[in-house]
Structures are given as C-alpha cells and as structure tokens.
Design a protein around this motif. Structure first.
Motif, PDB file in Angstrom:
ATOM      1  N   ASP A   1       0.815  -1.215   0.000  1.00  0.00           N
ATOM      2  CA  ASP A   1       0.000   0.000   0.000  1.00  0.00           C
ATOM      3  C   ASP A   1       0.850   1.266   0.000  1.00  0.00           C
ATOM      4  OD1 ASP A   1      -2.404  -1.303   0.047  1.00  0.00           O
ATOM      5  OD2 ASP A   1      -3.027  -0.586   2.005  1.00  0.00           O
ATOM      6  N   GLY A   2       1.833   1.292   0.907  1.00  0.00           N
ATOM      7  CA  GLY A   2       2.549   2.523   1.192  1.00  0.00           C
ATOM      8  C   GLY A   2       3.867   2.641   0.460  1.00  0.00           C
ATOM      9  N   ASN A   3       4.357   3.866   0.390  1.00  0.00           N
ATOM     10  CA  ASN A   3       5.706   4.127  -0.098  1.00  0.00           C
ATOM     11  C   ASN A   3       6.649   4.223   1.098  1.00  0.00           C
ATOM     12  OD1 ASN A   3       5.052   4.349  -2.912  1.00  0.00           O
ATOM     13  ND2 ASN A   3       4.126   6.340  -2.472  1.00  0.00           N
ATOM     14  N   HIS A   4       7.825   3.652   0.957  1.00  0.00           N
ATOM     15  CA  HIS A   4       8.785   3.573   2.053  1.00  0.00           C
ATOM     16  C   HIS A   4      10.177   3.913   1.531  1.00  0.00           C
ATOM     17  CE1 HIS A   4       5.751   1.484   4.560  1.00  0.00           C
ATOM     18  NE2 HIS A   4       5.390   0.936   3.424  1.00  0.00           N
ATOM     19  N   PRO A   5      11.094   4.353   2.417  1.00  0.00           N
ATOM     20  CA  PRO A   5      12.461   4.665   1.979  1.00  0.00           C
ATOM     21  C   PRO A   5      13.131   3.482   1.289  1.00  0.00           C
ATOM     22  CG  PRO A   5      12.068   5.526   4.177  1.00  0.00           C
ATOM     23  CD  PRO A   5      10.871   4.669   3.833  1.00  0.00           C
ATOM     24  N   LYS A   6      14.179   3.753   0.529  1.00  0.00           N
ATOM     25  CA  LYS A   6      14.786   2.738  -0.324  1.00  0.00           C
ATOM     26  C   LYS A   6      15.582   1.692   0.437  1.00  0.00           C
ATOM     27  CE  LYS A   6      16.680   3.749  -4.196  1.00  0.00           C
ATOM     28  NZ  LYS A   6      17.563   4.323  -5.232  1.00  0.00           N
ATOM     29  N   ASN A   7      16.408   2.106   1.378  1.00  0.00           N
ATOM     30  CA  ASN A   7      17.421   1.216   1.938  1.00  0.00           C
ATOM     31  C   ASN A   7      17.132   0.891   3.396  1.00  0.00           C
ATOM     32  OD1 ASN A   7      19.709  -0.178   2.633  1.00  0.00           O
ATOM     33  ND2 ASN A   7      21.139   1.511   2.242  1.00  0.00           N
ATOM     34  N   ALA A   8      16.999  -0.400   3.707  1.00  0.00           N
ATOM     35  CA  ALA A   8      16.768  -0.811   5.092  1.00  0.00           C
ATOM     36  C   ALA A   8      17.913  -0.387   5.999  1.00  0.00           C
ATOM     37  CB  ALA A   8      16.572  -2.331   5.163  1.00  0.00           C
ATOM     38  N   GLY A   9      19.103  -0.220   5.427  1.00  0.00           N
ATOM     39  CA  GLY A   9      20.245   0.220   6.216  1.00  0.00           C
ATOM     40  C   GLY A   9      20.110   1.626   6.773  1.00  0.00           C
ATOM     41  N   SER A  10      19.146   2.387   6.271  1.00  0.00           N
ATOM     42  CA  SER A  10      18.936   3.748   6.780  1.00  0.00           C
ATOM     43  C   SER A  10      18.035   3.782   8.005  1.00  0.00           C
ATOM     44  CB  SER A  10      18.327   4.631   5.680  1.00  0.00           C
ATOM     45  OG  SER A  10      16.982   4.248   5.388  1.00  0.00           O
ATOM     46  N   TRP A  11      17.436   2.641   8.370  1.00  0.00           N
ATOM     47  CA  TRP A  11      16.478   2.639   9.475  1.00  0.00           C
ATOM     48  C   TRP A  11      17.089   2.973  10.836  1.00  0.00           C
ATOM     49  CZ3 TRP A  11      13.664   1.727   5.330  1.00  0.00           C
ATOM     50  CH2 TRP A  11      12.276   1.807   5.410  1.00  0.00           C
ATOM     51  N   PRO A  12      18.316   2.536  11.181  1.00  0.00           N
ATOM     52  CA  PRO A  12      18.849   2.902  12.506  1.00  0.00           C
ATOM     53  C   PRO A  12      18.881   4.412  12.738  1.00  0.00           C
ATOM     54  CG  PRO A  12      20.146   1.122  11.576  1.00  0.00           C
ATOM     55  CD  PRO A  12      19.204   1.567  10.494  1.00  0.00           C
ATOM     56  N   ALA A  13      19.355   5.166  11.767  1.00  0.00           N
ATOM     57  CA  ALA A  13      19.415   6.618  11.927  1.00  0.00           C
ATOM     58  C   ALA A  13      18.005   7.212  11.975  1.00  0.00           C
ATOM     59  CB  ALA A  13      20.212   7.242  10.789  1.00  0.00           C
TER      60      ALA A  13
ATOM     61  N   ALA B   1       8.990  -0.958  12.731  1.00  0.00           N
ATOM     62  CA  ALA B   1       7.928  -1.876  12.300  1.00  0.00           C
ATOM     63  C   ALA B   1       7.890  -2.075  10.792  1.00  0.00           C
ATOM     64  CB  ALA B   1       6.570  -1.364  12.791  1.00  0.00           C
ATOM     65  N   THR B   2       8.368  -1.076  10.025  1.00  0.00           N
ATOM     66  CA  THR B   2       8.262  -1.168   8.563  1.00  0.00           C
ATOM     67  C   THR B   2       9.603  -1.357   7.870  1.00  0.00           C
ATOM     68  OG1 THR B   2       8.335   1.257   8.427  1.00  0.00           O
ATOM     69  CG2 THR B   2       6.158   0.226   8.488  1.00  0.00           C
ATOM     70  N   SER B   3      10.652  -1.700   8.598  1.00  0.00           N
ATOM     71  CA  SER B   3      11.962  -1.837   7.960  1.00  0.00           C
ATOM     72  C   SER B   3      12.006  -2.873   6.833  1.00  0.00           C
ATOM     73  CB  SER B   3      13.054  -2.132   9.005  1.00  0.00           C
ATOM     74  OG  SER B   3      12.723  -3.268   9.780  1.00  0.00           O
ATOM     75  N   PRO B   4      11.226  -3.967   6.881  1.00  0.00           N
ATOM     76  CA  PRO B   4      11.241  -4.893   5.735  1.00  0.00           C
ATOM     77  C   PRO B   4      10.633  -4.304   4.459  1.00  0.00           C
ATOM     78  CG  PRO B   4      10.490  -6.018   7.721  1.00  0.00           C
ATOM     79  CD  PRO B   4      10.482  -4.543   8.014  1.00  0.00           C
ATOM     80  N   CYS B   5       9.963  -3.142   4.582  1.00  0.00           N
ATOM     81  CA  CYS B   5       9.296  -2.535   3.427  1.00  0.00           C
ATOM     82  C   CYS B   5      10.235  -1.693   2.569  1.00  0.00           C
ATOM     83  CB  CYS B   5       8.142  -1.645   3.892  1.00  0.00           C
ATOM     84  SG  CYS B   5       6.799  -2.515   4.716  1.00  0.00           S
ATOM     85  N   ALA B   6      11.503  -1.576   2.950  1.00  0.00           N
ATOM     86  CA  ALA B   6      12.443  -0.761   2.169  1.00  0.00           C
ATOM     87  C   ALA B   6      12.361  -1.131   0.686  1.00  0.00           C
ATOM     88  CB  ALA B   6      13.866  -0.957   2.692  1.00  0.00           C
ATOM     89  N   ARG B   7      12.293  -0.125  -0.175  1.00  0.00           N
ATOM     90  CA  ARG B   7      11.990  -0.363  -1.591  1.00  0.00           C
ATOM     91  C   ARG B   7      13.052  -1.194  -2.316  1.00  0.00           C
ATOM     92  NH1 ARG B   7      10.996   5.243  -1.652  1.00  0.00           N
ATOM     93  NH2 ARG B   7      12.572   5.643  -3.264  1.00  0.00           N
ATOM     94  N   ASP B   8      14.288  -1.135  -1.854  1.00  0.00           N
ATOM     95  CA  ASP B   8      15.341  -1.900  -2.529  1.00  0.00           C
ATOM     96  C   ASP B   8      15.186  -3.401  -2.331  1.00  0.00           C
ATOM     97  OD1 ASP B   8      16.494   0.332  -3.556  1.00  0.00           O
ATOM     98  OD2 ASP B   8      18.214   0.374  -2.199  1.00  0.00           O
ATOM     99  N   THR B   9      14.528  -3.800  -1.236  1.00  0.00           N
ATOM    100  CA  THR B   9      14.395  -5.232  -0.961  1.00  0.00           C
ATOM    101  C   THR B   9      12.951  -5.721  -1.091  1.00  0.00           C
ATOM    102  OG1 THR B   9      14.504  -4.600   1.380  1.00  0.00           O
ATOM    103  CG2 THR B   9      16.450  -5.612   0.421  1.00  0.00           C
ATOM    104  N   TRP B  10      11.979  -4.871  -0.750  1.00  0.00           N
ATOM    105  CA  TRP B  10      10.577  -5.247  -1.000  1.00  0.00           C
ATOM    106  C   TRP B  10      10.237  -4.725  -2.392  1.00  0.00           C
ATOM    107  CZ3 TRP B  10       7.193  -7.853   2.375  1.00  0.00           C
ATOM    108  CH2 TRP B  10       5.912  -8.063   1.851  1.00  0.00           C
ATOM    109  N   THR B  11      10.358  -5.580  -3.371  1.00  0.00           N
ATOM    110  CA  THR B  11      10.225  -5.144  -4.764  1.00  0.00           C
ATOM    111  C   THR B  11       8.921  -5.565  -5.417  1.00  0.00           C
ATOM    112  OG1 THR B  11      11.435  -7.128  -5.483  1.00  0.00           O
ATOM    113  CG2 THR B  11      12.725  -5.111  -5.121  1.00  0.00           C
ATOM    114  N   VAL B  12       8.153  -6.449  -4.770  1.00  0.00           N
ATOM    115  CA  VAL B  12       6.879  -6.867  -5.360  1.00  0.00           C
ATOM    116  C   VAL B  12       5.883  -5.712  -5.254  1.00  0.00           C
ATOM    117  CG1 VAL B  12       5.995  -7.895  -3.211  1.00  0.00           C
ATOM    118  CG2 VAL B  12       5.120  -8.682  -5.409  1.00  0.00           C
TER     119      VAL B  12
END
Length: 591
Positions: free
Chosen positions: A413-425, A444-455
C-alpha cells in the motif's frame, strides 16, 4: 491504478457522468437525498463484471455460519487465477426486521475478519445484533483465507527472522541483525511470496468486499472497521463512494500518511503517521494523573512518576535485568522489553495499572540498594507478565505468517524509503522527537524498504481520499490512542466531505466498548442513520486512578472460549478483538 482527471471543456454532461467525475444523485438510506461522487468506470468495470458468487454457507462454531469463495487474484483478469477467501457470519437475531449485513474488520493489517465476526455477540450492542447479519472476511493471505507464505519452510523462515527476535533493536549489534533480517524478509516476500504478496493491497480487499456485499444481497455496504480497518473503510468509501449505506471507522489512520506521496515517499511511515507521538502523549498523561491521584491510588506518586519511568529506562539501557524463576527458568528484561510492555499496556483501558505496576517493580529490580525482600516481591509481578507473554507465543509449527500478512499489505500500500540500512538513523531521530516509542514504531516497517521489498500491485489505490459518499462516514477518534494517533481521525474527517467526527476522552486502542457514549452513538448510526451532534466529545467509562462506579467492558476472550461459553442478550460486553501492530516478540510483550 488509473487516476481521475478533470477535463470538462471537452465533454458534455453525459461524458462527465460516464467519467465518474461528476456527482450523481443517491439515497443515503435514511430518507435524505444526497449527492455523491460515483464509482469510476474503471473501478466499476473491475468488480461488476465478476459474477455474483454463490455463498454455500455451512454451520460452524455452534452459532455461526462459514463459507469460502474463489475471487480473482487480479481484477484486471477476472477469468484468470483466483484466491480463496473465507467468510463467517452471525445471523441477525430478528430476521423479520433484519436491515442487512454489517461487515466488520478488526485491523492489523493481518487481523482475522472471521474472528471478529465470531466475537460479535460479545462486543456489539444487542440492537445491532438483532438487526444485522454480522459478516467477517479474512482478507487475502490472512487466517482462513489462502495464506501468504514468504518462505518455503518453517526452517527457512526461522533463519530469515533470526534478527527480529527483539521488541525493537537497541544495541548496534541488534540493529545490524534487524536490518539483515528485514532485507531477508523483504526479499522472501518479493520472490517466494508471489503472486499473493503482490495482490494483497487494501484496494484488492476493498474490491473483494464490494463483490461480497453483492453476494450477501446488500445494495449498499454497511461497515464497521477498527484500526487498520479504518484504512479499508476509507479505501472503500473513496473507490465506491455511491455504494455506501453506513460506514464507521474507529481508531483512524490518515490515508495520505499511510500511502506517502511526493517527498513523503522517502520518509518512514512513522514519520508521517506519528503513532509514537500518540503513545508518548498517553504515557505522559498517565504519569501526570498518577502524581495528582496520590500514593494511595498510584504507588509511583511516592516520588516523581515521570522521573521514575525515565530512571527505569536509563538503568535498563545501561544494564538489562536478569531474572531466575523455578518455572520459567532464567530470562532477561531489556529496555526494549520495558517499552514494548508499556505500549501493550496502553492498548487497553485498564493498561495504566500495568504501566504503573511494571515501572514500580523494575524500579526496585534495577536498584542495587533494594532489599532482598523488596526484590522478591517485585520479581513476582514481572514473572507473572513474562509467563503470560510466553503462553501467547506461537510455536514453530505450523507455519506462522502473522508478520507476512502485516507486511504484505503495508509494504504494498505505502511508499517507504529505499534502503533498510537507513532505518537505525531514522529510528534514532524519531526517538528524539517522541521518546521511548519512536524507535519501536519506526522499526515496524523496515522490511518494506523499496530496494528489498520489490513486489508491487499495479492496481493499488493511492487516492484521492476526499470523495463524497452516498451516506455519511462516522469517524471515531480517541484522544489517548497509543497506535492510531487522534490527529489521524481529525485528518480523515477533514478529507471526507460527507463525514462526522466523534471524539472521545477514552483510554486504549479504539473507542467502541470503552465508552457508553461512543458505543451508543455508533449503534444509533448503524441502525437508524442518526449521527451524533457536531463537536460531540464522549468520555471513556474507565479513567486512570478513578474508582469504577459501574461494571465496565471486560477484556477480550479467546475464540475457543467464545464458542464454548455462548452469549446471551443483556450479558456484560467485552471489548472488541481489535488487532494492531505490536512487537511480535519480547519477554514482556502481551498481545
């Protein structure tokens, strides 16, 4: 998803009507003619060409009826692949005066609609139960419907989830492991999870609900949705604005913040929705009221409750507490466990007792100078909470897809940042803004990063969310909701031109059942179309540190208990089994 355009110069009135842009006369269902927007031709074509399913109901759970139906996996290909959808209904007690069907959704995303429908006799008002068949649908991928699976086996899933086994990451090592697992889950759902993981968007569930509305014989939809169910309700209202009979959303999310358009697509969903702000506001209010109530009603009032909570948090950040128990064995309580348990407490109207009690117990257990007797007494309370959390934990078998159902909707549904590695900051920044809870909600949404959640679902809905519906939408917002910030209800009501905001000074997540005022207003609207007066503010039946004058709604019972015990007219009601995201794990996390 085709977007509407406003080109009036090139079309006459007939063209405007066909385009779905112009308003069309409709009947609100309460004897008041209204003018509403129309379902767009593209959306109408998607759902209306699907033949009305024949529901083969059979008796289940002693007092309910169940059915399954095959619906298109992709509504652009109505004769293509299908997915199995499960339904459950509890029939109206007074069939002679039955109004129709009331569709219910408990939230999540990933909550079971069949579960909440089965619970209907225990939380809905008796007049609602008299007049409506209560229908629950398990959304695509969820519960009794065809389940999404992002991994080929429990073994592979367990490997991928390894870094997620904390309420939220706090140490650098935990953050690194959490990012690694987030990437693994995103990739798993984008490969093994297909095609269902790419067909679970809220828009698809709204389309399913419209077809099923037809299948149960209703000309227009009557709906009650909690938490994420508010998003499903708003999607339906905006996708099918002329097909609404009555629609209530409680515990409301701002749909624009949920989706995240433009520059907002590159910030986390928590930055947009600010659930942590709502949680911190509720916690701080409880601690402030504790001080005012005095030591007789709140043990933390012996000192400064706000300072005491912060002291426990600082001590646990520096050194977790290790507890030995003859039954549970040795277990550790971390800072993340403390915050996760606090949030869990805030979800219920009596949760202030858990917040205060746990803080007082950990204040003793983290104090090197505390006596052995004091520590023994404090340990007993923490052990009880840990035992309850452990009992609720799922076993490895069978495959548990709870996290995947949540992500299958939210990440699509939602748009999320590209890289999961950016979540700590990002999480650290959120925590500075909204103490304690910023990290929890951001991760809660770190698996949704666009680089890895591509479907992706090419037919997801991203707005607009300001369509005028054929009947009013009742928007219910709770001042002290720790998950769906009250400002989400305010935003949704401002977006929907034919809506009414009902506010409540209630405690816990969502308001129905926590306030007789709210419950009565919702029931009156569902049955008779009577809206509460503009500006109405209800008061919760339960207020922190205020003795109860009359019995309040009880906590939720299990599915097995409900089927076994039965419910009778006039019974004391329970709270609705609302599903909202909480840490999936944690020593003290009680769902």
């Amino acid at each position: 998803m085709p977007r509407r355009t406003r080109s009036l110069a090139a079309a006459g009135i007939a063209g405007i009507l066909l385009s779905g842009l112009a308003v069309a006369p409709a009947q609100a269902g309460w004897g008041r003619p209204v003018t509403s927007d129309r379902t767009s031709p593209a959306e109408a074509r998607r759902v209306d060409r699907v033949p009305t399913p024949k529901l083969d109901w059979y008796a289940c759970y002693d007092y309910a009826e169940c059915a399954t139906v095959e619906l298109p996996l992709d509504y652009d290909q109505p004769k293509g692949a299908t997915t199995e959808i499960a339904l459950l209904r509890v029939k109206a007690r007074d069939q002679k005066n039955r109004i129709g069907s009331l569709f219910v959704n408990p939230g999540g995303p990933g909550g079971s609609g069949t579960d909440i429908a089965l619970a209907a006799p225990y939380f809905l008002g008796d007049e609602v139960l008299d007049r409506f068949d209560v229908v629950g649908v398990d959304p695509r991928g969820v519960a009794a419907s065809e389940q999404v699976r992002c991994f080929p086996s429990v073994k592979e899933q367990t490997k991928a989830y390894a870094g997620l086994n904390v309420a939220f990451p706090w140490t650098k090592a935990e953050e690194k492991a959490y990012v690694t697992s987030s990437k693994a889950v995103g990739k798993g759902c984008s490969t093994t999870g297909k095609p269902l993981s790419g067909a679970m968007s809220t828009a698809e569930v709204a389309r399913d609900m419209d077809v099923l509305r037809r299948a149960v014989g209703d000309r227009k939809l009557t709906y009650l949705g909690f938490s994420y169910g508010s998003i499903l309700g708003q999607y339906y209202a905006n996708m099918f604005p002329d097909r609404v009979r009555a629609l209530v959303i409680d515990g409301v999310l701002d749909p624009n913040a949920w989706v995240g358009q433009g520059k907002a697509r590159n910030v986390t969903q928590e930055d947009r929705m600010r659930s942590a702000q709502g949680a911190y506001k509720a916690l701080r209010e409880i601690l402030d009221r504790c001080e005012k109530a005095g030591e007789e009603l709140c043990s933390l009032a012996a000192g400064d409750p706000v300072a005491s909570y912060d002291l426990v948090a600082r001590r646990l950040r520096a050194k977790p507490v290790v507890i030995d128990d003859p039954d549970l064995g040795q277990f550790t309580v971390t800072y993340a466990d403390f915050v996760g348990a606090t949030l869990g407490g805030l979800y219920g109207p009596f949760g202030y007792e858990q917040v205060v009690g746990l803080t007082a117990e950990l204040l003793v257990l983290t104090d090197p100078a505390a006596s052995s007797a004091a520590k023994t007494e404090a340990k007993a309370g923490v052990v009880r909470l840990a035992a309850q959390a452990r009992q609720q934990r799922k076993f490895d078998f069978p495959y548990n897809n709870g996290l995947e159902t949540f992500l299958g909707v939210d990440c699509t549904d939602g748009n999320h940042p590209k890289n999961a590695g950016s979540w700590p900051a990002r999480a650290a920044k959120a925590d500075k803004r909204d103490p304690y809870f910023g990290r929890l909600w951001t991760w809660a949404t770190s698996p949704c990063a666009r680089d890895t959640w591509t479907v992706r679902d090419e037919d997801r809905y991203t707005g607009p969310f300001n369509r005028k519906t054929s009947a009013p939408v009742l928007v219910v917002g709770n001042y002290w909701d720790p998950a769906t910030n009250y400002r989400g209800a305010v935003a949704a009501a401002k977006l929907l031109p034919n809506s009414r905001l009902l506010s409540s000074d209630s405690w816990g997540h969502t308001a129905y059942g926590t306030s007789a005022c709210v419950t009565g207003a919702v029931d009156a609207y569902l049955i008779r179309g009577k809206l509460p007066a503009k500006g109405t503010v209800c008061t919760g039946d339960i207020q922190p540190f205020v003795p109860l004058e009359a019995p309040a709604a009880t906590e939720r019972a299990s599915k097995d208990q409900r089927a076994q015990d039965g419910a009778r007219r006039g019974d004391r009601k329970q709270l609705p089994p609302v599903v909202a995201p909480l840490p999936a794990v944690g020593t003290l996390t009680v769902r």
